[in-house]
Structure formats: structure tokens, C-alpha cells
Scaffold this motif. Structure first.
Motif, short mmCIF file in Angstrom:
data_model
loop_
_atom_site.label_atom_id
_atom_site.label_comp_id
_atom_site.label_asym_id
_atom_site.label_seq_id
_atom_site.Cartn_x
_atom_site.Cartn_y
_atom_site.Cartn_z
N VAL A 17 0.84 -1.24 0.17
CA VAL A 17 0.14 -0.18 0.26
C VAL A 17 0.51 1.38 0.16
O VAL A 17 2.15 1.08 0.37
CB VAL A 17 -0.97 -0.13 1.01
N GLY A 65 2.54 4.72 0.86
CA GLY A 65 2.34 5.28 2.56
C GLY A 65 2.77 6.59 2.46
O GLY A 65 3.65 7.59 1.34
N GLN A 103 2.00 -3.47 4.56
CA GLN A 103 0.44 -3.33 5.59
C GLN A 103 0.53 -4.66 6.48
O GLN A 103 0.77 -5.98 5.81
CB GLN A 103 -1.02 -3.23 4.36
N SER A 119 -0.34 0.19 16.20
CA SER A 119 -0.47 0.94 15.08
C SER A 119 1.19 1.88 15.12
O SER A 119 1.53 1.83 14.38
CB SER A 119 -1.46 1.63 14.90
N THR A 176 4.34 0.93 12.98
CA THR A 176 4.64 2.08 11.91
C THR A 176 6.30 2.60 12.57
O THR A 176 7.55 3.17 11.22
CB THR A 176 4.26 2.96 11.14
N VAL A 199 3.99 0.67 6.11
CA VAL A 199 3.31 2.16 5.95
C VAL A 199 1.85 1.97 7.08
O VAL A 199 1.25 2.99 7.15
CB VAL A 199 3.20 2.37 4.72
N ALA A 200 1.55 0.97 6.97
CA ALA A 200 -0.08 0.57 7.65
C ALA A 200 -0.22 -0.91 8.04
O ALA A 200 -0.12 -1.43 8.07
CB ALA A 200 -1.24 0.71 5.99
N VAL A 201 -1.14 -0.27 9.40
CA VAL A 201 -1.49 -1.19 9.95
C VAL A 201 -3.27 -1.67 10.49
O VAL A 201 -3.92 -0.78 10.29
CB VAL A 201 -0.73 -0.82 11.44
N ALA A 202 -3.66 -2.52 10.11
CA ALA A 202 -5.20 -2.25 10.25
C ALA A 202 -5.16 -3.87 11.49
O ALA A 202 -4.38 -5.05 12.12
CB ALA A 202 -5.65 -3.26 8.76
N ALA A 240 -10.39 -7.00 7.92
CA ALA A 240 -9.36 -6.02 9.33
C ALA A 240 -9.95 -4.29 8.96
O ALA A 240 -10.43 -3.73 7.62
CB ALA A 240 -8.03 -6.34 8.67
N TYR A 241 -9.27 -3.50 10.34
CA TYR A 241 -10.08 -2.07 10.22
C TYR A 241 -9.12 -1.32 10.04
O TYR A 241 -7.87 -1.90 11.04
CB TYR A 241 -10.85 -2.81 11.84
N SER A 242 -8.39 -0.19 9.17
CA SER A 242 -7.30 0.73 9.32
C SER A 242 -7.13 1.06 10.05
O SER A 242 -8.24 1.96 11.09
CB SER A 242 -7.10 1.31 8.25
N ILE A 243 -5.92 0.78 11.53
CA ILE A 243 -5.84 1.76 12.12
C ILE A 243 -4.48 2.38 12.32
O ILE A 243 -3.69 2.78 13.11
CB ILE A 243 -5.77 0.97 13.50
N SER A 244 -4.99 2.90 10.95
CA SER A 244 -3.68 3.85 10.40
C SER A 244 -3.94 5.27 10.04
O SER A 244 -4.72 5.12 9.38
CB SER A 244 -2.17 3.20 9.39
N PRO A 251 1.49 8.21 8.33
CA PRO A 251 2.08 7.47 8.14
C PRO A 251 1.31 7.14 6.37
O PRO A 251 2.26 6.63 5.58
CB PRO A 251 3.44 6.15 8.55
N ALA A 252 -0.12 6.61 6.97
CA ALA A 252 -0.48 6.04 5.18
C ALA A 252 -1.30 6.74 5.17
O ALA A 252 -1.21 8.09 5.31
CB ALA A 252 -1.67 4.92 4.94
N THR A 253 -1.34 6.39 3.30
CA THR A 253 -1.80 7.32 2.65
C THR A 253 -4.41 7.59 3.30
O THR A 253 -4.37 6.74 3.78
CB THR A 253 -2.01 8.35 1.31
N PRO A 303 -5.75 3.44 -0.40
CA PRO A 303 -4.37 2.33 -0.49
C PRO A 303 -3.46 2.47 -1.87
O PRO A 303 -2.27 1.42 -1.25
CB PRO A 303 -5.22 1.15 -0.48
N GLN A 304 -3.51 3.13 -2.06
CA GLN A 304 -2.71 3.10 -3.43
C GLN A 304 -2.42 4.21 -4.42
O GLN A 304 -4.06 5.44 -4.03
CB GLN A 304 -2.68 2.21 -5.00
#
Lengths: 364, 364
Positions: free
Chosen positions: A295, A297, A308, A336, A340, A347-350, B350-354, B358-360, B363-364
Motif C-alpha cells: 500500500v 504511504g 501492510q 499502530s 510503523t 506503512v499501514a496497520v490494520a 480487518a479495520y485500518s488503524i493507520s 504514515p499511510a495515505t 491504499p494506493q
């Protein structure tokens, strides 16, 4: 009667035979334990004459009847540790414990085993560094079942070589539990093959030792109780279950050093945060897994593609079913941010919000 | 002075020149707005003479000066809708709006556009079904930037063909916003290229129309205010931003019909649950994305490999930074259950916790 089935429970008229059209044994079933208890004690009139202390005495007695030398694989987990300590008590010098470093272990696991099994409990543990061999065997392997087979086969090969060099050994002891036996379809009761657990179905038939599984009738909470009786430290007894194929099933797709490293470091962060928060023993398992999906970031003002990581924390009584832990957002945020910040390339955590079913506890 | 930098703010001695070593404009910066306000109104003595009503009048006036026919792409989103309605007011019959169905739109988007733009606001909208063409162009494309380029190029090609058939048109209107302009590095201020937004950098130079971007100085909240002034329905004004390349950037790896279907259905579930809970307008964006990683699930007593969907709900003021929404576990559970029950092939959620960074957001 229930919404989903015309007959939720049936009784054969004129005979003491009963059937239910649901799973009374899983923890999700309300009053399932009560139903089974009523059946066993009130209908079948069974007596309560089983105790863990009795099981321990019987096990030590029957294990002491084993002839020759016994080889026991330890992984740092509670199951194999209890198996080794139990055998150490039953047959003493005739036991050889060995830790195979598969390169698929949790962070710091080998050191931990040396300390508590070797120094604290007086179990002699040999170490075999087979990291390169496992990683080599796993090159190009992506299918989860194939991974389990490769890990199981490599494990058995390394064992056999160790046994030939240090042996001969007559028996191979393993910390297989009852849920593994059920899920591998080896129990008396019919059950579909959910996963091939490497310490049950993965051993090739050519292995020249007989398999001994002293815990194969126990559930996890019972093994923990047994471990306490045997004097294992609380931190080991409370240690979360860890899959036989190790981190190979927490890395989705091909197993590489880089992905293993991400998985290991991120999982350590999860465990550390839960320990700090006093939540570790409340959780059944807590780890992070990683796959090949990348993904986008942003670091500073620059974009970068990265990995991720999915964090999974579940609560369970017996691993047959499991609920995702409802962690506070503050705890999730801490996990999270640490991942990172500390794990290179992420770059991403779920956070996994799936229970079992429909997901399994391990991602593969 | 701050922990991270010896000089957080500097002033040139003897001259009214100031500098700061942080981003006062992002919403995470405490008192950043106050600092900028002090600078603009108290130090520079600027006057407050800008209003949305004034901007609307000026825009209509200057757009009415455009010569010839204008072609405007609409997507169902608030930006392109406001652009079309603004142009409709300014040049009326000389505007042609067109919705290209790229196959990368949200569920039910085409129908929605027909209803509110065509029937409620009297903007004539032509429809082009280019689904197969976009999917064909995306075969084998995995790199996110390459996807953006392919979608941008295909979009421009389809547009140009439409323009040749229905035209000639002199101008192409787009709903580009200020953050897109900054992130694409086209503003006067220097900024790294974070992502190539297809409606900014993706248009090939050979396009035979001049680009008009009436919203290029506005932030999202300002566009919503403008939309309300123009009489757009509340549901459209509050509609979450949707990326130019559509679901192509919410499908990680190659874009396939199957993954698009998973993404679209799962995203619809996310939106529906948030709407039911009264949380939709609180969120900046809310969707699900899917990649190629497969995880193990269990259905009844059988194992199956399936997809993992990541749900992302973020809160933001201006998209420059974004926080993951701290949804109640009850809501997450509802989303998770509905997705695995209703979206074929999905076994884990899963649930994004970013946050960003640092994430955008996408996702891309």
C-alpha cells in the motif's frame, strides 16, 4: 425447535437416547456446558472421579513404562514445555529435549527456552540451528497446506538426523492437544480436515521412532493447569499458543527473511503493548501477520510503497471458536504507531475484526 | 524552540519577515490556524473581503466569458457535480456533461447521477459505457502509478472520442481541488509529487481541449459550501470524496472484475452501516479495499481460502492529514459480519488503524 432447524433436539421415544442439531460443546452456545453436564451427570449418572492431580500421576506412571530413550521437541510454547517437563519427571536421563531453531520462531524464543527449561527446571535441552535449511525448503512455496507439509517434512528430517547422531531413540514425544487431534480428523469422532497440523499429520511415515503424545486428550486450559502443577513459571504457563509451522503461517505467500522479520518485530510490539497494559493473559493469541500486498504511504513529504501489517488479538476458551478482542482505541493507536515507527518497511496497520468462524485464528 | 528542532520559529531582525519550521496549515498543528490568522490579519493587516457568495458570482461571471462549447466529466462526486452545476448556470446550453462509466465507480453511481443532476438540477448528462475498455487497458497492470496513468489515459481517450463525435468542444472542465494541485506539484509552491492524480497530471498533452478547473483554489469543505449555495441536495454535498482513478486504487495488484466486485459490495456495506448509525457525514471517507493476499477461513466444518478485506474509515478536515475513525466495536462487528455474510469469497475483515501520515487515505 429453533429458527434454523425444525428439530434442535430429539429423543428416541421409549429409549434413553438423545440428539441435538447444534454444537453444545463450543463456547458460543448458551448453556451448552449445562446441557452436557445434565446429560453426563443426571441422565448417564456418571461420577466425578477425574482430577488434574490424578491425570498427572497416571501420566507419569504410564510414561515411565516407556522403554528406551525418548526424544522431545520443544518450541518454547506451553504444550511442548509441559510435555518435556512431564517426561523429565517420568524418565529423567532417558529424555533428550531438543529445540530446532527453524527460523520461524518468535523473537527471543531460543534464549527464553534455555533459561526456563534448562536453568530453572533442569531439563537438558540440545539446540539445532536449522534456519537456513527451513528457509531454503520454503523458497517458492506459497500454498498454506504445502507450507505446512514442507515445514513438517523438514522438521521430521532434522529430527531424524539429530536422532541418528545422538540416538538411537525409541520414541518421539510431541505436545499435541485434543483440538489438534479433532481438527486433523484423527479422533474417533468424524471431523473434516480443517488444517494439517504439522505435529499431527505432517510427520512422514518413514520416521524411525514411535510417536508419544501425552497431552492428546487435554484442552489448552487443562495443559496450563498441568504446567502449574509441574512448577512451570507463570509466564510460560500463560504464554500464548504458537502454531507448529511457526511464523510460516503468519507470512502470507512465499516465506522470505524480510517478511519474517516484519512479522516477528511487529508481533513483539503487539505482545509488549498487551503486557504493558495488563491485557496479555486475557488474550488467547496476539500477533501480527503480513502478506505481499503493498500500500501507499507518505514519509515526510515523500510517497513510498510499503507493507501492510494486520494485527490480530483474539479471545478464546478452547480455540474451537474465537472472538476478536475489543481493545480500546488508545491501545490500538499505540500498537499502530509503534509498528510503523519501529518496523522498517511498514506503512499501514490494520486490526483484524473477524472471529472464528468465519476466519481461522491463524491467517493460514 | 521545540524538542525536534532548535528553531521552531524565526524572525529576521530589523525586518517584518518570519519563518516556521513546521506545518502551521495542517489540522494536527495546535493553534496553527491562530498563528496564520495572526500573521495575515495582525501582521500583514489584510482585509476580510472574500466570501463564498462572492466567489460564486465571480466564478459564474468569469466562466460565462468562456468561448465555445464546454465538456464536463461528471463522476457522481461532489467536485464534478458542483463543477457541472456551476457551468450550467454560467453557460447553460453550451455545456455538455458526460458520465463515463469506467467500471471503477461506486455501486449505483450512474443511477444516482441521472437522478440528481439530470432530473433534479436540470443538467443534461450523456452516458458512455466504457467498462470493458478500462478493464481491458488495466489487464496486467499492478503498479499504482501505472494504474493511475492507464486510467488517466483511457479516460482522456474516451473523452476525446466523445468530443470528436459530439463536439467540437473548446474546453474540458474538471473538478480539481487545491489539495490535488498541491500534491501533484503544480502549484506555485514547491511540493513533492505524492501521487499523480488522474485529473491533474494524467491527461496527455495531445488533448485538443483547454482544461478549465473552476474549483482549483478551493478545499473540500469550501466546495461543499459552494454546492449548497448552488442548490445541490444535501446527500450529494455530503458525499465522501472518491478518487479520480476510482476503485482501481482500492484494488491492490491487478484490477479484476472479481476484486472490483468484492471492493464495491464491501464498500457499500460500510457506507450503509455508517448511514444507519448516523456516522456517515462525520467520516471523511469510508470504504473497503482488497488485495491478492489470501487467508484461511472456515465455513461450517470445512476450510476454505478466501480474501481479506480491509475497511477504512477516516476523519479529516482537508485530506492533508487524516485520522482513523474510532468506531464503536458494535459498529465494527456489524460491518465485519455483514461483509463476510454478504460478499462472496471474503473470509476475513480487518479495520485500518493507520492515520495519514504514515499511510495515505487511499491504499494506493
Amino acid at each position: 425447535m429453533s429458527e434454523g432447524s425444525p428439530f434442535a433436539a430429539v429423543k428416541l421415544s421409549g429409549a434413553p437416547q438423545f440428539g441435538v442439531q447444534f454444537h453444545p460443546e463450543v463456547s458460543h452456545t448458551e448453556k451448552g456446558q449445562e446441557l452436557l453436564s445434565n446429560f453426563v451427570f443426571r441422565i448417564c449418572k456418571a461420577e466425578r472421579n477425574w482430577s488434574m492431580q490424578g491425570f498427572l500421576q497416571n501420566s507419569v506412571e504410564s510414561l515411565s513404562q516407556l522403554e528406551g530413550k525418548v526424544l522431545c521437541a520443544v518450541s518454547g510454547g506451553v504444550d511442548s514445555s509441559v510435555t518435556a517437563v512431564l517426561l523429565n519427571r517420568a524418565i529423567g536421563e532417558r529424555l533428550t529435549s531438543v529445540l530446532i531453531d527453524t527460523g520461524l520462531l518468535r523473537a527471543g524464543e531460543a534464549e527464553r527456552v534455555k533459561e526456563f527449561l534448562g536453568q530453572e527446571l533442569g531439563v537438558k535441552v540440545a539446540f539445532v540451528d536449522a534456519q537456513e535449511r527451513f528457509l531454503g525448503a520454503l523458497i517458492g512455496v506459497k500454498d498454506p497446506e504445502e507450507k505446512r507439509r514442507v515445514v513438517g517434512k523438514t522438521f521430521a528430517d532434522v529430527f531424524e538426523e539429530f536422532a541418528e547422531k545422538e540416538g538411537p531413540f525409541d520414541h518421539l514425544a510431541q505436545g499435541t492437544l485434543y483440538p489438534d487431534v479433532i481438527e486433523s480428523g484423527r479422533s474417533a469422532a468424524p471431523a473434516s480436515v480443517i488444517k494439517t497440523h504439522h505435529n499431527v499429520g505432517g510427520l512422514p511415515g518413514g520416521l524411525s521412532m514411535k510417536v508419544v503424545e501425552p497431552l492428546r486428550e487435554l484442552y489448552k486450559d487443562e495443559v496450563r493447569e498441568l504446567g502449574s502443577l509441574l512448577g512451570l513459571p507463570r509466564v510460560v504457563v500463560q504464554r500464548h499458543p504458537f502454531p507448529g509451522p511457526g511464523l510460516a503461517v503468519r507470512v502470507i505467500g512465499e516465506v522470505t527473511k524480510e517478511k519474517l522479520d516484519v512479522c516477528r518485530k511487529a508481533s513483539r510490539v503487539v505482545e509488549e503493548v498487551l503486557e504493558e497494559e495488563g491485557l496479555y493473559s486475557k488474550a488467547w493469541q496476539a500477533f501480527a501477520y503480513v502478506g505481499d500486498d503493498e500500500v501507499t504511504g507518505v514519509l515526510g513529504d515523500e510517497r513510498r510503497l510499503g507493507r501492510q501489517v494486520t494485527v490480530k488479538v483474539v479471545e478464546s476458551v478452547d480455540a474451537m471458536t474465537a472472538d476478536w478482542s475489543r481493545l480500546e482505541t488508545r491501545v490500538l493507536e499505540h500498537i499502530s504507531n509503534r509498528i510503523t515507527n519501529e518496523v522498517s518497511g511498514v506503512v499501514a496497520v490494520a486490526y483484524s475484526i473477524s472471529s472464528k468462524p468465519p476466519a481461522t485464528i491463524e491467517p493460514q
